[in-house]
Write an enzyme that holds these catalytic residues in place. Structure first.
Site, short mmCIF file in Angstrom:
data_model
loop_
_atom_site.label_atom_id
_atom_site.label_comp_id
_atom_site.label_asym_id
_atom_site.label_seq_id
_atom_site.Cartn_x
_atom_site.Cartn_y
_atom_site.Cartn_z
CE1 TYR A 156 1.24 13.41 -8.60
CE2 TYR A 156 2.76 12.15 -9.98
CZ TYR A 156 2.00 12.27 -8.83
OH TYR A 156 2.00 11.24 -7.91
N1 LIG Z 1 0.00 5.82 -6.48
C1 LIG Z 1 1.30 5.94 -6.79
O1 LIG Z 1 1.94 5.05 -7.36
C2 LIG Z 1 2.01 7.22 -6.41
C3 LIG Z 1 3.29 7.43 -6.91
C4 LIG Z 1 3.97 8.57 -6.52
C5 LIG Z 1 3.38 9.46 -5.64
N2 LIG Z 1 2.11 9.24 -5.19
C6 LIG Z 1 1.53 10.18 -4.24
O2 LIG Z 1 1.01 9.50 -3.13
C7 LIG Z 1 -0.20 10.12 -2.70
C8 LIG Z 1 -1.34 9.11 -2.70
O3 LIG Z 1 -1.46 8.55 -3.98
P1 LIG Z 1 -2.71 7.66 -4.39
O4 LIG Z 1 -2.38 7.01 -5.69
O5 LIG Z 1 -3.16 6.81 -3.27
O6 LIG Z 1 -3.80 8.81 -4.66
P2 LIG Z 1 -5.32 8.69 -5.07
O7 LIG Z 1 -5.72 7.26 -5.29
O8 LIG Z 1 -5.57 9.67 -6.15
O9 LIG Z 1 -6.09 9.16 -3.72
C9 LIG Z 1 -5.95 10.47 -3.32
C10 LIG Z 1 -6.60 10.67 -1.98
O10 LIG Z 1 -6.47 12.06 -1.64
C11 LIG Z 1 -7.77 12.65 -1.55
N3 LIG Z 1 -7.68 13.99 -2.12
C12 LIG Z 1 -7.42 14.37 -3.38
N4 LIG Z 1 -7.42 15.69 -3.49
C13 LIG Z 1 -7.68 16.17 -2.24
C14 LIG Z 1 -7.81 17.46 -1.70
N5 LIG Z 1 -7.67 18.55 -2.46
N6 LIG Z 1 -8.08 17.59 -0.37
C15 LIG Z 1 -8.23 16.50 0.41
N7 LIG Z 1 -8.12 15.24 -0.06
C16 LIG Z 1 -7.85 15.09 -1.37
C17 LIG Z 1 -8.70 11.74 -2.32
O11 LIG Z 1 -10.02 11.91 -1.83
P3 LIG Z 1 -11.20 12.32 -2.86
O12 LIG Z 1 -11.51 11.10 -3.64
O13 LIG Z 1 -12.32 12.73 -1.94
O14 LIG Z 1 -10.69 13.44 -3.72
C18 LIG Z 1 -8.09 10.37 -1.96
O15 LIG Z 1 -8.48 10.00 -0.67
C19 LIG Z 1 -0.43 11.32 -3.63
O16 LIG Z 1 0.11 12.47 -3.04
C20 LIG Z 1 0.35 10.94 -4.86
O17 LIG Z 1 0.79 12.06 -5.58
C21 LIG Z 1 1.42 8.14 -5.56
#
Ligand SMILES: NC(=O)c1ccc[n+]([C@@H]2O[C@H](COP(=O)([O-])OP(=O)(O)OC[C@H]3O[C@@H](n4cnc5c(N)ncnc54)[C@H](OP(=O)(O)O)[C@@H]3O)[C@@H](O)[C@H]2O)c1
Length: 254
Positions: A156
């Protein structure tokens, strides 16, 4: 300079978490949205919520790893509104936490196909139209774990560092077309906690904020989205190729 009214913004992965918070905030400020997710049910639920809020949108189930599908989505949005102003390349599929010695090819493929490759396909889909307009804003998503090398998050973290690298190249290649490209490192993890999480997991989550400068998790809509909105606006026109931590200063603990 911070006005987003009638801007057309593509947010990948907007069916929950940070992406959905972004959609609520940007849509609430008058942006017209293209929202995606992988699963039809999540996309339908997000679309219903945006409709309820009166936010003009196009919602489609599109896997960000599918380059042709991303191009087709951008074409559909371009035909509908005649322009695409912003992209938030937010979608990425996740894998369980594991030590490097246990990582296999499938783990690496999922994270790289949906992380740096998905981000690049999304950018390629919108950039021709942004170039023709002479104006565009792209925000990518990375993680502070890429900088700190957090144990258990190897694939990741590596995939997210590749996203930061692409962000800098894109900023260099497209700056003179009026397109800026910046990477946000968010922290907003509460939505990833299952309601029935074990006491150990809940304690580990709480401990993340013990020696944290601001001392709490970020809220997608109120903490992360306003910074992304700035990067999507005209006010950020002299900022490009940058990494911006929106993590309450959490990275200072490293
Ligand atoms: N949350 C944090 O604290 C954090 C920290 C650092 C970085 N990030 C980054 O910020 C972004 C959002 O994080 P999050 O925590 O909100 O993520 P999340 O809760 O896992 O949600 C991911 C979103 O992306 C969609 N998704 C996943 N795989 C996909 C694919 N192959 N094609 C299209 N849509 C896809 C999911 O839809 P489905 O359910 O339909 O798969 C969902 O809408 C990510 O890139 C993550 O790496 C997050």
């Amino acid at each position: 300079m911070h006005d987003l009214r009638d801007r057309v913004v593509v947010i990948t992965g907007a069916t929950r978490g940070i992406g959905l918070g972004l959609a609520r905030h940007l849509g609430g400020r008058g942006a017209r949205l293209v929202v995606t997710g992988r699963r039809e049910a999540g996309v339908a639920a997000a679309a219903a919520e945006l409709a309820e809020l009166g936010i003009e949108h196009l919602a489609r189930a599109v896997d960000v790893a599918d380059r042709e599908a991303m191009v087709a989505l951008a074409a559909e949005a371009g035909e509908r509104w005649g322009r695409i102003d912003g992209l938030v390349a937010n979608a990425q599929s996740f894998r369980p936490v594991m030590p490097l010695t246990e990582v296999d090819a499938a783990d690496m493929d999922v994270l790289f196909d949906t992380g740096p490759k998905g981000t690049l396909w999304s950018m390629q889909a919108v950039v021709p139209r942004m170039r023709a307009q002479g104006w565009g804003r792209i925000v990518t998503m990375g993680t502070s774990m890429g900088l700190t090398g957090a144990p258990g998050y190897g694939p990741y973290a590596a995939s997210n560092e590749a996203i930061r690298s692409l962000t800098r190249t894109a900023a260099n290649e497209w700056g003179r077309d009026g397109i800026t490209v910046n990477c946000v490192l968010p922290a907003s993890a509460a939505h990833r906690m299952e309601p029935d999480s074990s006491p150990e997991r809940a304690a580990a989550f709480a401990a993340m904020y013990d020696n944290h400068p601001i001392g709490r998790d970020g809220d997608p809509e109120r903490d992360i989205a306003p910074v992304v909105a700035f990067l999507l606006s005209d006010g950020s026109r002299y900022v490009t190729g940058q990494t911006i931590g929106v993590d309450g200063g959490g990275i200072l603990r490293a």
